[in-house]
Design an enzyme around this catalytic site. Structure first.
Site, PDB file in Angstrom:
ATOM      1  N   GLU A 139       3.528  -6.239  -7.062  1.00  0.00           N
ATOM      2  CA  GLU A 139       4.812  -6.285  -5.990  1.00  0.00           C
ATOM      3  C   GLU A 139       4.662  -7.303  -4.962  1.00  0.00           C
ATOM      4  O   GLU A 139       4.409  -8.063  -4.437  1.00  0.00           O
ATOM      5  CB  GLU A 139       5.589  -5.646  -5.404  1.00  0.00           C
ATOM      6  CG  GLU A 139       6.780  -5.189  -3.655  1.00  0.00           C
ATOM      7  CD  GLU A 139       6.915  -4.815  -3.123  1.00  0.00           C
ATOM      8  OE1 GLU A 139       8.302  -4.698  -3.009  1.00  0.00           O
ATOM      9  OE2 GLU A 139       6.198  -4.189  -2.286  1.00  0.00           O
TER      10      GLU A 139
ATOM     11  N   ASP B  46       1.461  -2.742  -2.742  1.00  0.00           N
ATOM     12  CA  ASP B  46       2.365  -3.260  -2.357  1.00  0.00           C
ATOM     13  C   ASP B  46       2.465  -4.382  -1.799  1.00  0.00           C
ATOM     14  O   ASP B  46       1.128  -4.708  -0.912  1.00  0.00           O
ATOM     15  CB  ASP B  46       2.844  -2.065  -1.212  1.00  0.00           C
ATOM     16  CG  ASP B  46       3.626  -2.189  -0.028  1.00  0.00           C
ATOM     17  OD1 ASP B  46       4.944  -1.479  -0.392  1.00  0.00           O
ATOM     18  OD2 ASP B  46       3.387  -2.741   1.150  1.00  0.00           O
TER      19      ASP B  46
END
Length: 705
Positions: free
Chosen positions: A380, A344
């Site tokens: 990401e 993330d």
């Protein structure tokens, strides 16, 4: 024997070892170890079932690691730490011995936080108002478990939420719904197998905290991007109430998915923790060694650097913070048998100072690690800080969520002016982003929808976000979604609008599955899951975010279409090449090149055609006769050849099939204007024939001669 206070029971305390960090049970006793450079004194606190505490001074210190071994202490024992040291926020020091602190290396946690103020207030005892660590039994019967370890070009990823995926499935027993055991249920695995996915990417399963501000509003941190336990599976996803049960149940889930040939990828949140900014709770890192674990503002260390929008950023510059992340990754691979990670806001992990540095220490460590470097690593590739959008800039061993793919494909099918060249690049694996770093098409994790944003059904049904249920006056969530409601905002009885939405859904799914790269499907998109226009259900632990399994019946045709498109990709290597196209533009003495591009009229695309901003149609020829790639045993791969006819115009267009140099006869393999993608009868077209392609439709032809 060291004293144990303030409890009344004396315990044998041996020196133990500084490594491994955390609580490690060896079958006879447990070694406890915790790092803190700023501590003056550290106490291990053993907690019984009545929340009574026995404090044991950790007198052994090696390299700022405090440790002890307790014979006779084993699985199920609850524990925490109290760290004595300076409390001077203006200097970045936040030690507070009134706080029972959780082990950064804790492998299981028990209890709850609730909404009590104790974790937030300096000097207030947090025992009873925080979770506790739990010593686990590390032994598990993995039987003959083997990781599927599929290469990226053979991978189809399915992004799923443990609770949302299982909580309403009628075949999953009620006591297993919303849990790791529910994910392992045969009904869930059967759905994944029939869909054709090869890997599940689970939204955060590290132990996370429900924000007090959400609890006060009657909401929860549903998504789980609020981690603090980097070695612990989330307690709330365990079916059993036994302390530490989440560990065994997680392992059993992985074993069951592996037995079905499905890889397990974890969405991990190492960029920040649940402690938030200076107003957040003190539950672990902050009270153990604030400046070691967090990026502090250089000239005002009472405040935290925030590249994530969550209040703090993990300190990737400190060796013990880096060690924690690397130890966590290895633990999930070696002990929990997972197959990869999606990081993330991964750009935050690359920030050595303020700039994003592709060659930061973290990526060097990953590259050199013989364990971590061998699993799937998905970034990401952005954060909220300056210069944080880094699509295409990650190192060679990494793959990336391709945000440019998402944006381009959405814009193409909703009819936004854009060059066909951009669309063609995304369709063919984004070589402009990945080839120069030695990566292959599989480095592009292609997606049209993900957890963060509209579902696919909502993408074609809403122009605006509808997030009022989140209690933030619709201010949260992305406002620019590149969505199109097809003429009406939200649900409608208009048959033409609903037919257009269904066709757009099929276009997007088919484009995703037939693009070069690694496709990722959002859970529920296969049968039209809706969040009623809410594009940020991070706090919605409710039917709004859960899977509605009744849609399998009511939207059975869409489910069948999705299965067909995944099967088409799986059956034909030409849609999932290991290498980029060489792009020879015209037939040679050896036959056509590996790819060719035509206008709807059948002419070769020119520079003018590529740069026309209003161009919405083209034909792509994919040559399967010589993919020029070795198979798994070194054999030459051959496949059928295909024509992909893209028509994003609002009118039916005539497409001309290329001449005999490319094939004599073609059959319709997929027609996005039909409900299941397959015509009622086989439809054939000869070379140079004219084909009617309906408005807003992708038509796929397979060469038969």
């Amino acid at each position: 024997m060291a004293p144990a206070t303030p409890g009344t029971t004396a315990l044998d305390v041996w020196p133990g070892t500084a490594y491994p960090l955390g609580a490690t049970y060896d079958g006879v006793g447990t070694n406890f170890s915790v790092f803190s450079e700023v501590a003056r004194r550290v106490e291990l606190c053993l907690i019984d079932e009545r929340q009574r505490e026995t404090r044991i001074p950790l007198d052994e210190v090696d390299g700022y690691v405090w440790h002890a071994y307790l014979p006779g202490v084993g699985p199920g024992q609850r524990y925490g730490f109290r760290v004595h040291g300076g409390f001077a926020p203006e200097k970045g020091l936040r030690c507070d011995p009134s706080k029972l602190l959780l082990d950064p290396y804790g492998k299981a946690f028990e209890g709850d936080f609730g909404t009590a103020s104790a974790p937030y207030n300096h000097g207030q005892n947090s025992l009873g108002h925080t979770m506790t660590g739990v010593v686990i039994n590390p032994y598990f019967d993995w039987a003959d478990d083997r990781a599927p370890r599929r290469p990226y070009h053979e991978t189809v990823i399915y992004e799923a939420h443990v609770k949302g995926m299982t909580f309403t499935h009628p075949a999953v027993p009620p006591e297993l719904r919303g849990t790791f055991s529910g994910m392992a249920h045969p009904a869930i695995i059967e759905h994944l197998l029939r869909l054709g996915v090869t890997a599940v990417e689970l939204m955060p399963v590290h132990q996370f905290l429900d924000d007090r501000i959400l609890l006060d509003r009657g909401l929860r941190n549903y998504w789980g991007y609020n981690s603090f336990g980097y070695l612990a599976p989330h307690r709330g996803y365990a079916a059993s109430d036994t302390p530490g049960a989440a560990v065994t149940e997680f392992k059993a889930m992985v074993r069951a998915l592996h037995a079905a040939g499905i890889e397990v990828i974890l969405d991990v949140v190492y960029n920040h923790t649940a402690e938030g900014n200076e107003f957040g709770p003190t539950i672990s890192f902050r009270g153990i060694d604030n400046a070691a674990y967090y990026r502090l503002v250089d000239d005002d260390p009472q405040h935290y650097m925030d590249y994530t929008g969550t209040g703090n950023s993990f300190n990737m510059r400190h060796p013990h913070a880096l060690q924690l992340i690397m130890d966590s990754l290895r633990y999930w691979i070696l002990e929990m048998h997972v197959d990869g990670f999606r990081f993330d806001l991964a750009a935050t992990l690359a920030r050595e100072l303020h700039d994003v540095d592709r060659l930061s220490t973290f990526f060097d460590l990953v590259h050199q690690d013989p364990v971590v470097s061998q699993v799937k690593l998905i970034a990401e590739p952005w954060d909220v800080g300056e210069g944080g959008y880094q699509v295409g800039n990650f190192p060679a061993a990494w793959t990336e969520w391709n945000g440019k793919y998402r944006d381009t494909v959405r814009d193409y099918w909703r009819g936004q002016p854009a060059t066909l060249g951009e669309f063609a690049s995304r369709l063919t694996g984004s070589s402009d982003l990945y080839e120069t770093t030695g990566r292959r098409p599989g480095a592009s994790i292609n997606f049209v929808t993900a957890h963060d944003g509209f579902t696919l059904a909502d993408l074609v049904s809403y122009n605006e976000k509808h997030n009022l249920a989140n209690g933030e006056d619709n201010r949260d969530g992305e406002s620019y979604n590149r969505s199109w409601n097809c003429g009406v905002e939200g649900p409608t009885d208009d048959p033409e609008v609903n037919a257009l939405r269904a066709r757009q859904t099929r276009n997007l799914l088919a484009t995703l599955m037939l693009s070069q790269g690694t496709p990722m499907l959002l859970h529920g998109d296969e049968f039209g899951r809706t969040q009623q226009g809410n594009n940020n259900v991070y706090c919605q632990d409710s039917p709004l975010s859960w899977m509605d399994w009744s849609l399998m019946d009511s939207n059975a045709e869409l489910l069948e279409f999705t299965r067909r498109t995944v099967a088409l990709r799986t059956a034909h290597p030409v849609f999932r090449r290991r290498r980029f196209f060489d792009g020879r533009p015209a037939p040679t003495a050896d036959g056509p090149g590996d790819i060719a591009w035509f206008t709807p009229g059948g002419a070769d695309m020119t520079d003018v055609d590529w740069e026309t901003g209003f161009g919405r149609s083209l034909t792509v020829y994919l040559n399967g006769d010589g993919i020029h790639e070795p198979g798994p045993r070194g054999e030459a791969i051959t496949d059928d050849s295909f024509l992909l006819c893209f028509n994003a115009h609002d009118q039916t267009l005539e497409f001309t099939v290329p001449g005999t140099a490319y094939g004599d006869s073609w059959m319709v393999a997929l027609d996005c204007s039909t409900a299941t993608g397959t015509p009622a009868v086989d439809v054939y077209h000869s070379a140079a024939a004219t084909v009617q392609v309906p408005a807003r439709c992708l038509l796929v032809l397979r060469r038969t001669a």
